[in-house]
Write a protein that holds these residues in place. Structure first.
Motif, PDB file in Angstrom:
ATOM      1  N   GLY A 178    -107.990  76.783  30.361  1.00  0.00           N
ATOM      2  CA  GLY A 178    -106.812  77.055  29.546  1.00  0.00           C
ATOM      3  C   GLY A 178    -105.789  75.941  29.604  1.00  0.00           C
ATOM      4  O   GLY A 178    -105.224  75.540  28.584  1.00  0.00           O
TER       5      GLY A 178
ATOM      6  N   LEU B  69    -107.123  72.905  27.630  1.00  0.00           N
ATOM      7  CA  LEU B  69    -107.020  73.120  26.189  1.00  0.00           C
ATOM      8  C   LEU B  69    -105.583  72.970  25.712  1.00  0.00           C
ATOM      9  O   LEU B  69    -105.312  72.309  24.701  1.00  0.00           O
ATOM     10  CB  LEU B  69    -107.558  74.494  25.815  1.00  0.00           C
ATOM     11  N   LEU B  70    -104.656  73.557  26.444  1.00  0.00           N
ATOM     12  CA  LEU B  70    -103.244  73.460  26.074  1.00  0.00           C
ATOM     13  C   LEU B  70    -102.765  72.010  26.126  1.00  0.00           C
ATOM     14  O   LEU B  70    -102.023  71.562  25.247  1.00  0.00           O
ATOM     15  CB  LEU B  70    -102.416  74.337  27.017  1.00  0.00           C
TER      16      LEU B  70
ATOM     17  N   VAL C 145    -104.397  69.979  23.034  1.00  0.00           N
ATOM     18  CA  VAL C 145    -103.792  70.316  21.741  1.00  0.00           C
ATOM     19  C   VAL C 145    -102.348  69.833  21.671  1.00  0.00           C
ATOM     20  O   VAL C 145    -101.896  69.314  20.649  1.00  0.00           O
ATOM     21  CB  VAL C 145    -103.907  71.836  21.474  1.00  0.00           C
TER      22      VAL C 145
ATOM     23  N   ILE D 221     -99.915  76.473  16.515  1.00  0.00           N
ATOM     24  CA  ILE D 221    -101.154  76.535  17.291  1.00  0.00           C
ATOM     25  C   ILE D 221    -100.840  76.475  18.784  1.00  0.00           C
ATOM     26  O   ILE D 221    -101.423  77.230  19.581  1.00  0.00           O
ATOM     27  CB  ILE D 221    -102.125  75.406  16.870  1.00  0.00           C
TER      28      ILE D 221
ATOM     29  N   LEU E  13    -101.689  79.319  21.487  1.00  0.00           N
ATOM     30  CA  LEU E  13    -102.450  79.017  22.701  1.00  0.00           C
ATOM     31  C   LEU E  13    -101.662  79.386  23.954  1.00  0.00           C
ATOM     32  O   LEU E  13    -102.234  79.848  24.948  1.00  0.00           O
ATOM     33  CB  LEU E  13    -102.822  77.536  22.737  1.00  0.00           C
TER      34      LEU E  13
ATOM     35  N   MET F 100    -101.964  83.018  24.397  1.00  0.00           N
ATOM     36  CA  MET F 100    -103.300  83.322  24.896  1.00  0.00           C
ATOM     37  C   MET F 100    -103.408  82.991  26.378  1.00  0.00           C
ATOM     38  O   MET F 100    -103.971  83.761  27.165  1.00  0.00           O
ATOM     39  CB  MET F 100    -104.350  82.534  24.115  1.00  0.00           C
ATOM     40  N   GLU F 101    -102.847  81.866  26.795  1.00  0.00           N
ATOM     41  CA  GLU F 101    -102.876  81.475  28.201  1.00  0.00           C
ATOM     42  C   GLU F 101    -102.068  82.435  29.069  1.00  0.00           C
ATOM     43  O   GLU F 101    -102.424  82.693  30.210  1.00  0.00           O
ATOM     44  CB  GLU F 101    -102.337  80.058  28.379  1.00  0.00           C
TER      45      GLU F 101
END
Length: 177
Positions: free
Chosen positions: A123, A126-127, A130, A154, A158, A161-162
């Protein structure tokens, strides 16, 4: 929040372990809240997240499994090892089953730590990736500044989501403990 957390943890412990496990509820709640706070604080920029390092999470899970083993041995004595042999097992299969169950029991400690660490690492990575793309889009030379609001949406999605993953991973670690 803390009282609701304690009530839900106590109901989980009583359902899975029984009333004997009730004395360990404060320890389990403390572990849950510690992992939760560490995970959430790790979402702030430039913050250090211990749960994103596999050495920390594996050490924590090995400590949990070791504590469970010691508590089981103290409480049940030699009968604790009955968890390695299912009832009704033929005598010839006992050595093989003990070996398989011992490996499974030891692997459980590592899988508990790797699950927590890998989800947090994935996570955060990805963060970071992006957000670096959005930072590049903010550059006036890139010509992509018109797409920046989409990138910011986005990143926000994210981040939410994290946040959910941070809460879920603390819950899963507590539940599997």
């Amino acid at each position: 929040m803390c009282k609701g957390t304690i009530n839900s943890v106590s109901s989980i412990v009583v359902n899975h372990v029984g009333l004997i496990g009730g004395r360990y509820i404060p320890l389990i709640v403390l572990m849950f809240l510690t992992i939760l706070v560490i995970n959430i604080l790790g979402l702030t920029p430039y913050a250090y997240t211990p749960t994103s390092h596999l050495t920390f999470t594996i050490f924590l899970s090995v400590a949990v499994i070791t504590a469970c083993t010691v508590i089981g041995l103290v409480h049940y004595g030699v009968q604790f090892f009955a968890i390695f042999i299912p009832e009704g097992t033929p005598l010839m299969l006992i050595p093989l089953l003990v070996l398989i169950e011992t490996v499974s029991y030891i692997a459980r400690a590592f899988s508990l730590g790797i699950r927590l660490g890998a989800n947090i690492i994935a996570g955060h990575s990805l963060l970071m990736i992006v957000s670096s793309f959005v930072f590049i889009m903010l550059s006036p030379l890139s010509g992509l500044i018109l797409f920046c609001p989409i990138g910011l949406l986005i990143i926000f999605a994210l981040f939410l989501m994290e946040l959910g993953v941070a809460i879920l991973q603390a819950y899963v670690f507590m539940l599997l403990t």
